[in-house]
Write an enzyme that holds these catalytic residues in place. Sequence first.
Site, PDB file in Angstrom:
ATOM      1  N   GLU A 142     -17.121  51.555  -5.905  1.00 43.12           N
ATOM      2  CA  GLU A 142     -16.327  50.330  -6.097  1.00 43.12           C
ATOM      3  C   GLU A 142     -16.718  49.590  -7.371  1.00 43.12           C
ATOM      4  OE1 GLU A 142     -17.710  51.264  -3.266  1.00 43.12           O
ATOM      5  OE2 GLU A 142     -16.210  51.190  -1.660  1.00 43.12           O
ATOM      6  N   LYS A 154      -8.090  42.762   8.610  1.00 46.62           N
ATOM      7  CA  LYS A 154      -7.400  43.980   9.000  1.00 46.62           C
ATOM      8  C   LYS A 154      -6.209  43.733   9.925  1.00 46.62           C
ATOM      9  CE  LYS A 154      -8.734  48.408  10.899  1.00 46.62           C
ATOM     10  NZ  LYS A 154      -9.820  49.196  11.454  1.00 46.62           N
TER      11      LYS A 154
END
Lengths: 196, 590
Positions: free
Chosen positions: B75, B188
């Site tokens: 990342e 989420k």
Amino acid sequence: MSTRHRLLSMLVENHPGVLNKVSSMIRRRGMNITSLSVGETDDESVSRMTVAIDVGRAQADQAVKQLYKLIEVIKISDITEDPIIDRELVLCKVTAGRGDRSELLQIIDIFKAKIADVATDSMVIEMSGAEDQVETFLELVRPFGIKEVARSGTVAMTRGREGLRLSAKHQARTPAQQDLAAAERQRRSAGVLVGD
Amino acid sequence: MTTSTTTPTTATDSPNGSAPVIADGQVITGAEILLECLRREGVDTIFGYPGGANLWLYRYLPDFTDIRHILARHEQGATHMADGYARANRGKAGVVFATSGPGALNCITGIATAQYDSVPLVVVTGQVPTVAVGTDAFQESDVIGVTMPIVKHSYLLQSVDEIARVVREAFHIATSGRPGVVVIDFPKDLQNARHPFHWPAGPVSLRSYNPTTRGNPLQIKRAAKLIDEAKRPAMLAGRGVLISRGEEELLELSRKASIPVGWTLLGTGCYPVGEELSLHMVGFMGAGYTNKAVLGCDLLIMVGMRADDRVTTKLDSFAPQVENIIHIDIDPAEIGKNVRPTLPIVGDAKQVLGEIAKLVAPKRLDSWITQIERWKEEHPLRYRRNTGVLQPQDVLLEMYRRCDSDAIVVADVGQNQIWGALWWDFKGSGLYLNSGGSGTMGFAFPASLGARVGRPDKPVWCIAGEGGFVMTMQELATAVQENIDVKVVILNNYCLGMVRQFQDDYYEGVRSAVDLRVGPDFVKLADAFGMPGWRTDKVEEVPQLLDRMQRHSGPCIGEFIIDPEANVRPIVPLGKGLPDFVEEIVEAGF
Ligand SMILES: Cc1ncc(C[n+]2csc(CCOP(=O)(O)OP(=O)(O)O)c2C)c(N)n1
């Protein structure tokens, strides 16, 4: 206010986390907060903060500029040198046996304080005033034996007509933002949004 | 040689190609809302990495066929790529996707690197479901809290109906005013919650965010007057000039009013080298003649820069003689933070320079220019040639001969970064991308990949030391998979060069923890990842090797074994001031 302190008055978005951002911005720039108070204003989408920081003028200027970079900060004013009314509320629990009471009552009278609670050997005094008055008051009651003190932090406002208000430009909102504000109000009243 | 197996769609290929058209009012998931908003914001590339908390985003991403996703190998790599993309593609924000917890935390270095250099990024991190936030759930981390001091703004999404507004605001905030990083933390459950799509039309308006871009006309007039009165004016330009695309205005003002121009490390590329009025980099490791000009001018104009300690060295040694300092910057907090100007102007560099240029009287300051010429002769940039050992400049000068002015050069951190900045004779304005504010080793290679993806029309060269390169070298796989044509020049001195130099000069000569003699064989490394690599330690082989790199289409590595004792010069010794710069001693004959 002692001369080392600068007093900032600010209007911020009433969002979760804003207090955290403001205080950590001041910390990150190496400055120390000596007093801080927050509360909603007449416009529920806006909170007002009064922050005293332990710095000189140049540093306070830098703090103001840095704070303005926080997207939620709408308006700041360094009111240290303005004619202002500043008040702090203090609750003070003192030991007060029978013998002490009359003397304490005199002090309470002089400071236009109030007895908020009495027990057999103690009482809670509620007093409000400018910071230096609060300091003097606490000095005077100290000999009686202070058990507990809670201070609210200073709130302040400039005298006269002028003041810290949102200008028209700050009130202008897009229709989408108005919708959102309405939705937010609904959510609040439905009690869904907690913790801010 | 093995090359890429995927044929990537380039940015310009398929605007809205076969992607689904999502209509206003259509009920879709939060993930789709976010993706549709990205598309409407003009996003053509996302750099990212999937994980548990952003899998709904990845579920719908392939449906958006006009958005290219580049799978980084870390990342941090993804974030530097997005950063390079945005620096190369001035005005556009780079976009990153990462999962919660470890994924988001791996972005931190990249976020800080971008934020310190005012690079617009929108970083979308997955978060645990709303109900689990605050419970120390699996892979939960307080991304908003952790990133707070290193972002321009952040949002924790709390309901699906705010996604569209938040995305609009995020792009507006990231790219306007002084650009910066905006994080959107996306739980989420909201990614999979369905809601009617509604695109907030019209311009974004935030009552508490109205950056000043137009300089105050009165201050601009005053600036013009000061310039008209000055006998020895000098200008320093920073990255703000590049961000605002103000190179032309800078050149125009400089020529019209006879003002020599120097630049900061991050301003490199904003003004052509070799102009009569060009100075060079200023400060700690700047050119001697630039520092001389700063110390000899009677009016100093600083534009689009912060005047940090790498520029000023000891603050009281920085132009103490000047009567007037004009400081132009879009961020009011930068004005007066370090150097106190007599004339502050808050505004966009391009706009303000343009306005001043209109007002100043044309003039030519012959004796001042002569003085500058003299300083250039007395304090030229130089290095030891023909030592028998390959010098970094032997490589860089040849490399720069091969990248015309409009190449994008991305440098890492350390000696390589300074050598690269000092020896590029760009004629037009060029882009020299590097991590100036944060000084993040490992930046260059992923950032160069992002730069090339963002500007496939430009050749991209990456300069790195072997130390910094290995910090993010996993992205070699990304380069090959996406066939991103970046030419990597590794200047291998088998040590942490900049640190070794500091230890030699300022830490009593004790070399401690800088030995990198055990490193990968970069030619084999290139091969292992499926790209060509070449190596040399001979001056005479440099041109040929660079030719090969230039001819090769696709990523490749050139490893140059350079003099391990080569130092960066000039330099202002630690703790000293601007007049105390130390230059390279070049004996006669070299
Ligand atoms: C992530 C990170 N860790 C440590 C440093 C400190 N540092 C600055 S320059 C440098 C040496 C870099 O060595 P190398 O990459 O080989 O480049 P060179 O200086 O030799 O060109 C180090 C360790 C840094 N800037 N960034």
